[in-house]
Design an enzyme around this catalytic site. Structure first.
Site, PDB file in Angstrom:
ATOM      1  CB  ALA A  35      34.782  31.503  37.516  1.00 47.13           C
TER       2      ALA A  35
ATOM      3  NE  ARG B 249      39.733  40.610  27.996  1.00 51.67           N
ATOM      4  CZ  ARG B 249      40.805  40.327  28.748  1.00 51.67           C
ATOM      5  NH1 ARG B 249      41.976  40.879  28.485  1.00 51.67           N
ATOM      6  NH2 ARG B 249      40.704  39.467  29.742  1.00 51.67           N
TER       7      ARG B 249
ATOM      8  CG  ASP C 257      42.075  32.432  29.376  1.00 52.58           C
ATOM      9  OD1 ASP C 257      43.011  31.973  30.058  1.00 52.58           O
ATOM     10  OD2 ASP C 257      41.931  33.642  29.139  1.00 52.58           O
TER      11      ASP C 257
ATOM     12  N   GLY D 122      50.399  40.806  32.239  1.00 51.82           N
ATOM     13  CA  GLY D 122      51.076  41.266  33.447  1.00 51.82           C
ATOM     14  C   GLY D 122      52.587  41.165  33.234  1.00 51.82           C
TER      15      GLY D 122
HETATM   16  C1  UD1 Z   1      45.809  37.196  33.596  1.00 57.42           C
HETATM   17  C2  UD1 Z   1      46.861  37.775  34.556  1.00 57.42           C
HETATM   18  C3  UD1 Z   1      47.979  38.411  33.747  1.00 57.42           C
HETATM   19  C4  UD1 Z   1      48.564  37.424  32.791  1.00 57.42           C
HETATM   20  C5  UD1 Z   1      47.471  36.796  31.906  1.00 57.42           C
HETATM   21  C6  UD1 Z   1      48.047  35.672  31.102  1.00 57.42           C
HETATM   22  C7  UD1 Z   1      45.591  38.453  36.538  1.00 57.42           C
HETATM   23  C8  UD1 Z   1      45.060  39.586  37.323  1.00 57.42           C
HETATM   24  N1  UD1 Z   1      46.233  38.752  35.418  1.00 57.42           N
HETATM   25  O1  UD1 Z   1      45.211  38.280  32.896  1.00 57.42           O
HETATM   26  O2  UD1 Z   1      49.009  38.880  34.608  1.00 57.42           O
HETATM   27  O3  UD1 Z   1      49.560  38.058  31.986  1.00 57.42           O
HETATM   28  O4  UD1 Z   1      46.419  36.271  32.714  1.00 57.42           O
HETATM   29  O5  UD1 Z   1      47.111  35.176  30.186  1.00 57.42           O
HETATM   30  O6  UD1 Z   1      45.436  37.317  36.944  1.00 57.42           O
HETATM   31  N2  UD1 Z   1      38.811  33.921  36.104  1.00 57.42           N
HETATM   32  C9  UD1 Z   1      38.069  33.345  37.110  1.00 57.42           C
HETATM   33  N3  UD1 Z   1      37.457  34.143  38.026  1.00 57.42           N
HETATM   34  C10 UD1 Z   1      37.564  35.512  37.995  1.00 57.42           C
HETATM   35  C11 UD1 Z   1      38.331  36.085  36.964  1.00 57.42           C
HETATM   36  C12 UD1 Z   1      38.960  35.272  36.043  1.00 57.42           C
HETATM   37  O7  UD1 Z   1      37.957  32.122  37.193  1.00 57.42           O
HETATM   38  O8  UD1 Z   1      36.985  36.153  38.854  1.00 57.42           O
HETATM   39  C13 UD1 Z   1      39.463  33.035  35.100  1.00 57.42           C
HETATM   40  C14 UD1 Z   1      39.063  33.347  33.682  1.00 57.42           C
HETATM   41  O9  UD1 Z   1      37.929  32.593  33.300  1.00 57.42           O
HETATM   42  C15 UD1 Z   1      40.295  32.947  32.899  1.00 57.42           C
HETATM   43  C16 UD1 Z   1      41.451  33.118  33.891  1.00 57.42           C
HETATM   44  O10 UD1 Z   1      40.856  33.240  35.159  1.00 57.42           O
HETATM   45  O11 UD1 Z   1      40.239  31.585  32.485  1.00 57.42           O
HETATM   46  C17 UD1 Z   1      42.280  34.362  33.604  1.00 57.42           C
HETATM   47  O12 UD1 Z   1      41.431  35.497  33.649  1.00 57.42           O
HETATM   48  P1  UD1 Z   1      41.524  36.651  32.559  1.00 57.42           P
HETATM   49  O13 UD1 Z   1      40.485  37.634  32.827  1.00 57.42           O
HETATM   50  O14 UD1 Z   1      41.567  36.050  31.204  1.00 57.42           O
HETATM   51  O15 UD1 Z   1      42.954  37.265  32.932  1.00 57.42           O
HETATM   52  P2  UD1 Z   1      43.884  38.121  31.983  1.00 57.42           P
HETATM   53  O16 UD1 Z   1      43.325  39.468  31.800  1.00 57.42           O
HETATM   54  O17 UD1 Z   1      44.189  37.351  30.773  1.00 57.42           O
HETATM   55 CA    CA Z   2      43.308  35.508  29.744  1.00 55.59          CA
END
Ligand code: UD1
Ligand code: CA
Length: 483
Positions: free
Chosen positions: A27, A32, A122, A159
């Site tokens: 979602a 970035r 992703d 993380g």
């Molecule tokens: C996340 C992890 C991090 C880990 C990393 C690995 C968290 C808080 N952190 O960080 O510990 O090392 O992945 O790649 O989870 N998404 C949603 N809804 C939201 C937010 C995000 O569906 O409200 C989805 C994004 O589209 C994405 C995935 O969740 O596909 C991960 O979100 P992203 O923002 O990329 O997390 P990272 O900062 O990479």
């Molecule tokens: Ca990510």
């Protein structure tokens, strides 16, 4: 909380089958990337990042048990991958990965599932084997939460997995921004893939808070939540850390694309395909190529292209969503989209085949021949400089250089039929709708507006007139003037 779902014979001591749901988080916006398109629809290896993750999920669970969380540009995402048959759950406001799981409560809770596997939409390199290993380990450990981890030389941005005194159980995951200098030194990172005990996840998920630098609900905080509730949290490490790479930046996306394409070339080489300078070729994940086919440098094979055995695809050819039989030769610079080519055909150099071009066995299309929505029969040839559109061309037809099917009257498209064995002289224009009968001849430079019967000769051009001495007289007149 493992529940037996199979009611097989009581005598067989098979492990109880557990009901598994796979949730894919997709979602987020992908800030970035600095893009107007949603992150998960950016393409690597020739298809959307999310499509790779869904394909992996489908090797682990049936489509009806896969739930994709969509939010940013939800309708576009749904449209792009809707054909896979998976379920969608809308996260209208994206308040973090923890919040993403909160919105799945209605779709997933209610004892339908024992285990929830969570994948990041992703991170497209994850393999089904690793996801199954994560799931099996979770089951075997009787854990409440199991996370996939990896040891990275440069853990920046991920993380970190915190364990007390190197113990097996995980205490917490701490995000880069919240980590202390000491915690940042930890090289074991959270890969973003998890298995949860389903009832426990929905029972405890409301304990998440937004007290962090992003003001979001972090799914990663569930590790600490469960640990404090004395529930078991464990981690399993990937054998191949490149599997967990995400696509937060364009640089990361480029590296994912390179990984996928190299892996594709490797698989083709192993299957008996020769590829010279593979790093110059662009071959999409779903392309199929038969053994002993040779692919020269700087070739692109895209989409669902399928190529037979013993073909040669020469440099600078771009072939998309097309099917080629065995022993086809594609000479340099040929461009082809949504077309079909029979065995032994020869194409190019510089042939342009637009969608719906069907070339029969052993047929030839040569340089600067453009085709669109045509059938070219067995052994027929159009070797030079032609436009053939909306045409049905039989077998053994010879189409001279410069022939044009005039298929468009400015409003509608019309069809040209050229029957078996016909011979079209060079520079002819065939004004559709028109039929050239079997075995007939069209004289060079004819403009054909009426049907030509079988075995006839059609001449459609002004008769040549010759003015004897005209040039000499012109030269002499000029000389007289100059004097
Ligand atoms: C996340 C992890 C991090 C880990 C990393 C690995 C968290 C808080 N952190 O960080 O510990 O090392 O992945 O790649 O989870 N998404 C949603 N809804 C939201 C937010 C995000 O569906 O409200 C989805 C994004 O589209 C994405 C995935 O969740 O596909 C991960 O979100 P992203 O923002 O990329 O997390 P990272 O900062 O990479
Ligand atoms: Ca990510």
């Amino acid at each position: 909380m493992v529940k037996a779902k199979n009611t097989g014979s009581k005598s067989s001591p098979k492990p109880p089958r557990i009901a598994i749901a796979v949730v894919i988080m997709a979602a987020g916006k992908g800030t970035r990337l600095k893009s107007k398109h949603p992150k998960v629809l950016h393409e690597v290896g020739g298809k959307p990042i999310l499509a790779h993750v869904i394909a992996t999920a489908k090797k682990v669970a049936p489509a009806q048990d896969i739930f994709v969380i969509i939010g940013h540009e939800a309708e576009r995402v749904r449209e792009a991958v809707g054909g896979t048959g998976v379920n969608f759950v809308l996260q209208a406001e994206q308040r973090g990965t923890g919040h993403a799981l909160m919105v799945t409560r209605d779709a997933l809770s209610g004892n339908r599932y024992d285990q929830v596997i969570v994948l990041s939409g992703d991170a497209p390199l994850i393999t089904a084997e690793t996801v199954k290993r994560l799931s099996d380990f979770h089951t075997a450990q009787k854990a409440t939460m199991t996370l996939l981890s990896a040891d990275l030389d440069n853990p920046y941005g991920y993380g970190r997995v915190l364990r007390k005194g190197g113990r097996a159980e995980v205490q917490a995951i701490v995000e880069e921004k919240s980590a202390t200098a000491q915690q940042r030194k930890v090289r074991e990172i959270n890969a973003g893939f998890y298995a949860f005990d389903a009832p426990a996840l929905y029972e405890y998920i409301d304990r998440l808070s937004t007290a962090n630098p992003h003001g979001e609900y972090y799914l990663t905080d569930m590790a600490g939540v469960f640990h404090r509730a004395r529930k078991k949290v464990v981690a399993i490490k990937t054998e191949d850390p490149s599997e967990v790479l995400g696509s937060n930046t364009r640089m990361e996306m480029m590296m994912l694309d390179a990984c996928l394409r190299l892996a594709k070339c490797r698989a083709l080489l192993e299957a008996g395909v020769t590829i010279f300078y593979p790093h110059t070729c662009v071959i999409d994940s779903d392309v199929e190529v038969g053994a002993d086919t040779v692919i020269e440098p700087f070739v692109q094979l895209l989409g669902h292209t399928k190529i037979g055995e013993d073909c040669r695809i020469r440099s600078y050819s771009v072939i998309g969503n097309s099917v080629l039989g065995d022993r086809v030769t594609v000479k340099p610079g040929t461009v082809m989209e949504a077309s079909r080519v029979g065995a032994g055909a020869v194409l190019g150099p510089y042939t342009h085949m637009r969608p719906g071009s069907e070339v029969g066995e052993g047929a030839h299309l040569g340089n600067f021949v453009e085709t669109k929505k045509i059938k070219l029969g067995k052994g027929s040839k159009a070797n030079h400089l032609s436009y053939l559109g909306d045409a049905e061309i039989g077998e053994g037809v010879n189409i001279g250089a410069g022939t044009i099917t005039c298929n468009y009257d400015g409003v509608n498209k019309h069809k040209t039929v050229i029957e078996d064995g016909a011979f079209i002289g060079s520079d002819s224009t065939l004004v559709a709708p028109v039929t050239i009968g079997r075995g007939s001849y069209v004289a060079a430079a004819s403009c054909i507006t009426d049907d030509v019967p079988e075995d006839a000769l059609a001449l459609g051009r002004a008769r040549q007139s010759v003015k004897e001495g005209w040039a000499r007289e012109k030269r002499e007149a000029q000389k007289e003037k100059d004097r």
